[in-house]
Scaffold this active site. Structure first.
Site, mmCIF file in Angstrom:
data_model
loop_
_atom_site.group_PDB
_atom_site.id
_atom_site.type_symbol
_atom_site.label_atom_id
_atom_site.label_comp_id
_atom_site.label_asym_id
_atom_site.label_seq_id
_atom_site.Cartn_x
_atom_site.Cartn_y
_atom_site.Cartn_z
ATOM 1 N N ASP A 195 -16.883 1.279 -15.945
ATOM 2 C CA ASP A 195 -16.013 0.642 -14.966
ATOM 3 C C ASP A 195 -14.573 0.974 -15.288
ATOM 4 O O ASP A 195 -14.280 1.549 -16.321
ATOM 5 C CB ASP A 195 -16.156 -0.877 -15.077
ATOM 6 C CG ASP A 195 -17.313 -1.393 -14.284
ATOM 7 O OD1 ASP A 195 -17.677 -0.733 -13.301
ATOM 8 O OD2 ASP A 195 -17.851 -2.456 -14.653
ATOM 9 N N LYS A 218 -13.397 0.994 -9.623
ATOM 10 C CA LYS A 218 -12.415 1.149 -8.537
ATOM 11 C C LYS A 218 -11.249 1.978 -9.030
ATOM 12 O O LYS A 218 -10.780 1.799 -10.153
ATOM 13 C CB LYS A 218 -11.848 -0.224 -8.176
ATOM 14 C CG LYS A 218 -12.733 -1.044 -7.315
ATOM 15 C CD LYS A 218 -11.966 -2.284 -6.891
ATOM 16 C CE LYS A 218 -12.925 -3.473 -6.932
ATOM 17 N NZ LYS A 218 -12.258 -4.743 -6.857
#
Ligand code: SAH
Length: 411
Positions: A195, A218
């Site tokens: 992540d 993200k």
């Protein structure tokens, strides 16, 4: 010369000659490996008697005879009398049965190793000169420590028959805030799914080049990989027989969607385990000197996702002066949170703190109050990742000496 063999004792007949403490120690090991143990000894001492009784083992209460060797794959001689042990070993030699001679400093035709299972390997150490069990144990332990810390190249070179998934908490950022187990699992992994948050960059730099790293976090200008797709990736890689580490910021089960990944693995019949991590919910306030509980000030803490709807539980926590509210993912919803707290009657003077990028060189802490939070957040352009703390523990003065003490020190 010694050839180290991994011998499978499961269901095999092992004869122990001798009933003392050394025999008991070895017996425990043989039993753990599933051996069918028999004992010959005139008397059994404490531990040995207990083991024989507990496991319903065959015990001949007399001295050793040559006929005892019939059927044995392995013999262990530990009578305490080196002459007897030597005699047992000599008879084994003639019958071509491997024999461990436990007499001090002597090796029979077989020897036991100082052994340990770590991760999915067995580490075994023996001495090529005379027996030196304490040295072997020390070497074994040193290797076990290195393996445990992920400092040995443990990655499998051959695909396993079945893969597995480990959901691993990476902590708030620095690699040294990961657990030792997390480091080991990373050193064994074929595939690491990372992540944006957590210690990924630092970790990935030290990896074997052929470890597959899949970044599903993200990033500015890029959509995050949807959760269903992450679930699909980890299951698919493990199904191919690979060891997958799903490395997550903080703890996998604190707003980490680890529960869903676990369900996906279980549904697909993939072995899955969770390694906890230090959650930002506790460690990020701590990095700013804020204890989430403090004797006499906060008796409980409430952790909430600031993106969701504010439930009654959260409003009650905010209203309770003895509860610390810790908000993750709360930057975008700050205005709403503050408005709801004020509407609920929480005093505007209730201390608050914003801790951005905790435990990183970019860390920034801003102290404010409920009444000023929105304006202050705007003034500093509060940015993710940040933890928002609401409660008396967020007061800048909490851990400092009271004013009069400072005066006393200065005087
Ligand atoms: N599983 C994680 C939380 C994931 S939710 C854990 O246990 O820590 C992501 C949120 O965690 C971010 O929006 C932010 O609120 C918080 N966070 C994670 N790392 C942080 C850090 N280093 N500094 C500040 N906040 C952090």
């Amino acid at each position: 010369m010694t050839v180290m063999l991994g011998v499978d004792l499961d269901g095999r007949d092992v004869l122990l000659v001798g009933g003392g403490a050394v025999a008991a120690k070895r017996l425990r090991r043989f039993l753990a490996e599933g051996a069918r143990a028999r004992i010959v000894a005139p008397v059994l001492h404490g531990e040995m008697a207990r083991l024989v009784e507990d496991h319903g083992l065959v015990w001949r209460s007399r001295r050793f005879r040559g006929a005892d060797l019939a059927g044995a794959w392995l013999v262990h001689a530990a009578t305490g009398d080196p002459r007897v042990d030597r005699e047992v070993a000599a008879r084994c030699e003639r019958k071509r049965i491997l024999c461990v001679n436990a007499s001090d400093g002597v090796h029979g035709s077989a020897r036991l190793t100082a052994q340990a299972e770590v991760g999915d390997v067995t580490v075994a150490v023996t001495s090529t000169v005379g027996a030196d069990p304490r040295r072997s144990v020390a070497v074994r332990d040193a290797i076990v420590d290195l393996v445990g810390e992920g400092r040995l190249p443990l990655r499998r070179r051959r695909a396993a028959r079945s893969g597995r998934v480990d959901l691993v908490g990476g902590g708030p950022g620095p690699a040294d805030l990961m657990t030792v187990r997390a480091r080991r699992l990373l050193s064994e992994a074929d595939v690491i799914v990372t992540d944006r948050l957590g210690p990924s960059a630092e970790i990935v730099r030290g990896l074997d080049p052929d470890v597959e790293v899949i970044d599903v976090g993200k990033h500015p200008g890029r959509h995050p990989v949807p959760q269903e797709e992450i679930n699909r990736i980890i299951v698919a890689r493990a199904t191919e027989g690979r060891r997958v580490v799903r490395l997550k910021g903080g703890d996998p089960f604190v707003f980490g969607r680890g529960g869903e990944e676990m369900q996906a693995c279980l549904a697909a019949g993939i072995p899955v385990d969770v390694t906890p991590g230090i959650s930002s919910a506790i460690a990020v306030p701590q990095s700013a000197g804020i204890p989430v509980t403090h004797r006499g000030t906060a008796a409980a803490f409430h952790v909430v996702n600031g993106q969701g709807t504010l439930g009654d539980g959260t409003l009650a926590a905010l209203a309770d002066a003895t509860v610390t509210t810790v908000v993750l993912m709360g930057v975008a919803g700050l205005d709403r949170l503050v408005a709801a707290a004020l509407a609920r009657g929480v005093p505007a003077g209730r201390p608050m703190a914003f801790v951005e990028s905790g435990h990183t060189p970019q860390q920034r802490t801003t102290r404010t109050t409920l009444g000023h939070a929105v304006a202050d957040a705007r003034a500093i352009s509060l940015r993710n990742p940040a933890v928002i703390v609401i409660g008396e523990v967020a007061s800048a003065r909490l851990l400092l000496p009271a004013d009069d003490t400072i005066g006393a020190v200065l005087a």
